[in-house]
Each structure stands twice: as structure tokens, then as C-alpha cells.
Write an enzyme that holds these catalytic residues in place. Sequence first.
Site, PDB file in Angstrom:
ATOM      1  N   GLU A 153       0.950  -1.179   0.024  1.00 17.57           N
ATOM      2  CA  GLU A 153      -0.063  -0.105  -0.016  1.00 17.57           C
ATOM      3  C   GLU A 153       0.881   1.163   0.002  1.00 17.57           C
ATOM      4  O   GLU A 153       1.932   1.067   0.595  1.00 17.57           O
ATOM      5  CB  GLU A 153      -0.886  -0.040   1.066  1.00 17.57           C
ATOM      6  CG  GLU A 153      -1.683   1.262   1.392  1.00 17.57           C
ATOM      7  CD  GLU A 153      -2.575   1.484   2.720  1.00 17.57           C
ATOM      8  OE1 GLU A 153      -3.012   0.350   2.852  1.00 17.57           O
ATOM      9  OE2 GLU A 153      -2.878   2.623   3.102  1.00 17.57           O
ATOM     10  N   GLU A 158      -1.816  11.575   3.725  1.00 18.74           N
ATOM     11  CA  GLU A 158      -2.855  11.374   4.634  1.00 18.74           C
ATOM     12  C   GLU A 158      -2.883  12.509   5.727  1.00 18.74           C
ATOM     13  O   GLU A 158      -1.599  12.929   6.101  1.00 18.74           O
ATOM     14  CB  GLU A 158      -2.972   9.965   5.023  1.00 18.74           C
ATOM     15  CG  GLU A 158      -1.876   9.251   5.782  1.00 18.74           C
ATOM     16  CD  GLU A 158      -1.895   7.913   6.330  1.00 18.74           C
ATOM     17  OE1 GLU A 158      -3.172   7.453   6.245  1.00 18.74           O
ATOM     18  OE2 GLU A 158      -1.047   7.120   6.688  1.00 18.74           O
TER      19      GLU A 158
END
Length: 852
Positions: A153, A158
Site C-alpha cells: 500500500e 494522509e
Amino acid sequence: MKKAAGITAVTAAALLMQMQGAAAEEEWELIWEDQFEGDSLNESKWNYDIGNGFYDGDEWIDGWGNNESQSYQQDNVTVEDGKLVIEAREEQVSDEYGEYDYTSGKIHTEGLFSQAYGKFEASIKLPEGQGFWPAFWMMPEEDIYGGWAASGEIDIMENRGSETDEVGAAIHYGDVWPHNTYSEQPYQFPEDGSTTEFNTYGIEWEPGEIRWYVNDEIYSVKDEWHTEGVDFPAPFDQEFHLILNLAVGGWYGGEPDETTEFPAQMEVDYVKVYEDANAEYETGTPPEETDEEEADEPDESEEAGPGIDPDLDWEEVGSNLVEDGSFTSTDSFGDPDNRELWSTFSMGEHDSSGGIAEFTRTEPGIQAEITQVGWAWWHMQLMQELEVDEAGVYRLSFDASSEEARTIRAELVDSGAEIMSFELDEETNTYEGYVEVEESGSFDLMFGLGRDDEEGDEELDVPYLVYLDNISFTRVEAEGHEAGEPEEDTGSAPVLDDAEEWVPAGSSIITDGSFSETENFGHPDDRSTWNVFGLGEYEDGAGLAEASVTENGVAMEVLQEGWAWWHIQLLQEVDPEAGVYELSFDASSEEARVIRAELVNSGADIIEFDIDEDTSIYEALVEVDESGNFDLMFGLGREEEEDEREVPYTVTLNNISLTPMQPAEEEEEEPSEPTDPAEQTFTDVPENHWAAGYIAQLADGMIIEGYGNDLFGPEDSVNRGQFAAMLVRAMELDTASGSHSFTDADGEFEDYIAAAAEAELVQGRPDGTFGTEETITRQDMAIMLVRAHGLQTSEDASLHYADTNAVHPSAVPSVTAATEAGLLEGRGQNRFEPTEAMTRAEAAKVVFGVMD
């Protein structure tokens, strides 16, 4: 966006060097973009995710695996004034899986666009507010190396909405959850910058290196990662697709609070993807089955070998199996993927908080410089593969010292032999240990230099050196010992059988278990009858409690919970003989929680108890292998994975007893398992096999079948179709009237699967499959058994296995119910092993229980 334990920090100096080495000759060619023109989302480029979760196999995973609180809805995603707008709202919606107080949006390019390597960037404006979790990230188009996070991933950006001056970057890799890890690096905005303005977030991704940028400023470079069973640069050598979302709540930033303002918007001006016109890259391919060696993580579910008396007159009957045990010809060390004569492994090279040691030759022997201790004894390994040609007893001998007094351990990995422990100090001594090898084979002799949290190893100051030399491993024999047979008259405790009835064989060996005579408490260095210890007296933030005697026993006021169960201790030294004991006590807690008890260093397991505000009596059986002086210790600290409770609060203990027990005299009653089974027809199931009775009786009743040629395969794994058939036969369900809609259930088990589906014992998956040929895991079996028995489950259910974190959250209620009902058991060492396969022998016992 998914999180796991472990952080890799890049120092400023190291990052500068990486920046200077970063590729600067790319010719970036734009190949995909979305400027968000028009008045709606371009659905030829983007898909929507809807709801609050997804199916993993046939199991629903709520909160998107991240404990997210919102339900994603399509109308929360709009295109306005040339920008994508994802809006989080405080509004109630519901679906078949639950009710939700928030909605938001999530879009992705899976199935529409994916790419391996290149430049990926987006201009994004983020919302401010506690509980918002916006992200721009990437997931593999196909999980060619396995489920999350074995196939990787990439988190391009974020953010915690409460922190408008910082964003995060991360990669996730290593292995399938929960054996995964990740590396991250935050970016701090300058004083005049903020996430609430439009900023360009991007990565440049090449084989073996990923670079993160904010507004074209490089701030993170990652060039070290791994995934089990395949070569670097896997898993980041395959195509990934793009994701944009605005989560509400979740593990990353927590839940919204009274300060959070709704609605809130994440705005995206553009998303662009480039490729290097000068590069020709190849992507990864799925791994093939190989015999490639892996780093040795010991199988702690194996039982230790029988006791061996080191005082017997042992004589060498074979040659030393270790090559170059004095390290005179060792010039270099291999690793688990590139073996040399001696190989080494450090978990810290793959998980930033794991153990790290640097091994070098010295005169004499070898030295290991410990620079990071880790949390498990096998985190730092020195190993050599040995060819053990004969079963029997072997003596391990070596010289060792350590600048810091400590325990090291050694194991003949996967041989079934017990793990040996050795106490080292600064003096060089010769150490010997004996193991019994049941079968010949190739095994790694492994020295583990990590610190074992579970065994309470002290965390020593680093760096320090451990020295090893003159290592030998030789077969030995002694009169009075037969290989494979336990020694007689060694004082070992009888085998503990929870199903057996035990009665007291004496009085409690606890002094003042009701605290009626206790006026003060000592501590481990100044003993009284009862002693207390709080690590918080010596280390900030660690567990701390105050003990006082009340009319209801001892009140332990917990002031700080710490981060390990043993941080707060109530203890008393006892001197039991070998045997079985019953621990009994009354307890309550103002805050519902788990407490633990252990007879320290006795070899007995750590026992867990769930207590709440109601005073109850708690009991457990403890097996003591050898007589001696041991501390009975109650641990009131908090393990890191447990919820933090508000302090202070009080735990009360009283009427503590530790009483020797003996089996009750046997009575004539119906046995709980087959004792006179039907005649065994399978040649590979011997009469003394632990499941022979179950297998024979079920085969006689045509509940289970063999392979033909009189073979059953008791240790083979059972698949989902086979187990569905076993359940249907055991429950005598009608196989003539069932129906199903599964696309992969058209073989020999179709009627059984249809009957099981009709009875709501099994469910399918969103893609219409059942997974007939897939191996059934222990947690999947628990779910089927709960449905078969109609057991009640609770969302508040909790497990207390050592590997509880490995149980998928959605399976915890079913595993709890199935184990409490006795339908499934752990596998030793207080482990449940939820993702491991069930063997055909284990399935036979489970199905017998269904019939019973």
C-alpha cells in the site's frame, strides 16, 4: 490508510544523501489526468465506494478495516467550478449492516486505470477538524503477493484533520495482516503553510525507490522494504490504482468531538499521472512455490521435547554437526534469503522497532553488537543449517559472555525440540544444553539475542556486546535415558486435563490470602508476606498503583496503567512441589478489564481473568513442572493493544489461595469421547492417534470419507466444501431441496453446499463465489460452528489468547462463542492461530462435537 505497528524514521543526514542520489534525469510524460471539468464525476475514470465496509471472502469487514465511522455515499461526491468536492456530513443513514451518524465520499480508479512506476500527484485542499481523515493513496490492482499488506500500500498523503501543519507519507508491506509492517515519514509545513490551502502532494516511484513531495519539495525517500517469499523490489513492482477519500473517525485521528464542524469538504483541483519516457521497467510476477529459506520465526505452538537430565553420564556418540564453530574461517555472513555457512537476521531491518545486531568476527569467536533490543527473543538471529541424520539426544555447547547480564536462547528450529535459555554475564563461561530430536532432517540451529517481552526480559541500555565461540552440536547417549521417552522420577507434574475433575490434595500454600494480618507491603528487594511493585516508580509513564488493606481485602488504586501487564504487581513468594494447583481468588474492578496471574519462572502459563465491578470468584488450574521457590504474581498493568481506561480506579483482590489438587476418583459415567470406536479402516490413522476414535466412528456413520486406498490424510488441511459436507451429514440436513447461487459450487459438494446455504450455515461473497476449494481457516470454522449450533454472539466479546490481535475483528464474537462452548480449542502456548488451516483430524473432532 490502514495502520500497523512500527515506524521507520529517516534522519536529516540520511535523507539529504538520499535526495542527492535521487534520480534527476527523468523525462516525465503526462499519460492520465482528471481536471474535474463539467458538473459530474467522470465515471470512465473513477468508481465509487459505497457503505461502511467490504467483504473479505464471505466475512463483512465494517469500518473499512480502519474503524471508520462514516458511510460512503455517491451524493457526497460532486464536481463544482472545476474541482472535485468530497463532503463529510453529520447525518444518519443505515444499511443492512448498521446505522451511521456520518456520511462522506470515496472514489478510486480500480479496474479503470492503474500503473506501476511514474509520477503521481494531486492538488488538494483539506478540511480542518478533529476526526477528519482525508487521504490520497494507492492500492495494488491485483494482490499478486497475497492479501493486505503483503501486496503493498502506498500512502501519498494522509492527514489528521486536527493537525493542519502536518501530513503523513507511508508504505505498508511485509506480509499478510497481522504480520505486516510499515514505514512512514511526516511532512511539517512552514509557518506560512497549511493543509487548509491547496497544496500539491505527489510521489516519484521507480524500481527500488519511492520519493515523496509537497509542493515539489522532497521530504521522504524510501528504498528499503520487503514482502515474504519474493525478491526486492516486491511488493512495489506491480500496478497500483488511485484512491481519494475523506474518512470520519478511525484509528488514525480518532473520532469527531464537540469542536468538529460539519459539513466539511476535501477539494481536489486535479490528479495527474506521468511516466518516464526514458525508462523501460518490468513489473513483478506472482511468486512460485520454492524451497527458498526464510527468516526463522519459531513456531511457539510446538510442544517442547521430553525432560532430559543433564546430570546423567552423557557420552558423545557422533561428531560435531556445526561447521566452523570457532569462526576461524568465517569471513562473511549470509541472511535468510542468501545463505552462507553462518547467517544472521535482524528484525529491525524490516520493522523499525524490531531488534538490531551487527555481527563481526573477533579474536576469538564472534561478537554481536546489540543496538536495538526489539520485543521478541528471535528478533536477532545467528544461525546455521544442520543436517541431523539420526533422532536422539544432542548436546549444544558454546562459550559466551555479555557486557550486560542477560538471557539468550537457542533452538533447533522446527525439530520439535524445546527452546533452551542461558543466563550470560561479563565472564566467559562454557554453556551446555540438551535437546531431544524426534526425527532426522535439516534444521536451523538458531541463537536468539532479542529481548522477550512475554518472558519479562529486562530492557538493557544499548549498545552492548555479546560474544559467542566454540559452538558444537553433538549426539550423545547416557545409560538410564532412552531417546523419545521421558525420564522417570524427575518430579514433573502430571498432565493437566481441564476435562478431568480435580479435588483438593492439601491446604493452600498462600500466607494471609485474606489480608487480615497484612499491615504493610514490601517490594521485590525488601520482602514481606505480600509485596507490590510499580514500574512507574522508576520510569515515567509506566504502570503505578498504591496498595492498601481494606475490610474487603487489598485495594490496588491504579494511577498509571503503563504499557505491559506486568508493570503493576502484587506478589508473594511460594514454594510448591511439582503438581497441579488451583488458583482461586475474589476480585472486582471499578473499570471492566483483564488482569493476569503467573507463577513466575515455574513454567506454568500466564492466566487471564476478565473482571468487572461485581465481586466474583475466579479459579484456574496451574501445573508446576518442578518444585521450587516462585513468585505468585498478579499483574494489573495494561497491554498496549488494550483500551486505555480513565485513572484512577481501584482493583480489589481477596481470599487468594493456591491449593494442591489431585484427580478425583474415576466414576462410571458416559465418556466424553469415543472409547470403543468402530474398527479403524484407514491405514494412515494408527490406533494411538489422538483422533482415531473420532475418525473411525464418523467414517462408520458415513459422516466423513477418505481418499480411497484406505487413506484418510489426518494432517491434511480441509477445504470449505469438504467441511460444509461434513456439517450437513452430521446435522442430517436434506440435500435434495437446497439451492444456491454460487458460481464455483458445481462439483461433488454442490448438494451439500446448497443444503448448508439453505440452513444459513454458510454465506457467499460479493463476487458470487463460495470458495469451495479454499482451505478453511480456524476463524472461518468458528463462524460456521456458531451458525450450526445457533450460539449467541456478542459484539462486546473479547478473547485472551496470546495472538488475539491476529483474529479478524469481525470473527472475534464467533471465535469467543465457539471456544467458550468447547467447540474449538487453542493450540498451545495460549495461541488460537485464527488464520491457520484446520486439519482433517481436527475437523473430525469438531464434527463429532456437532453430533454430540
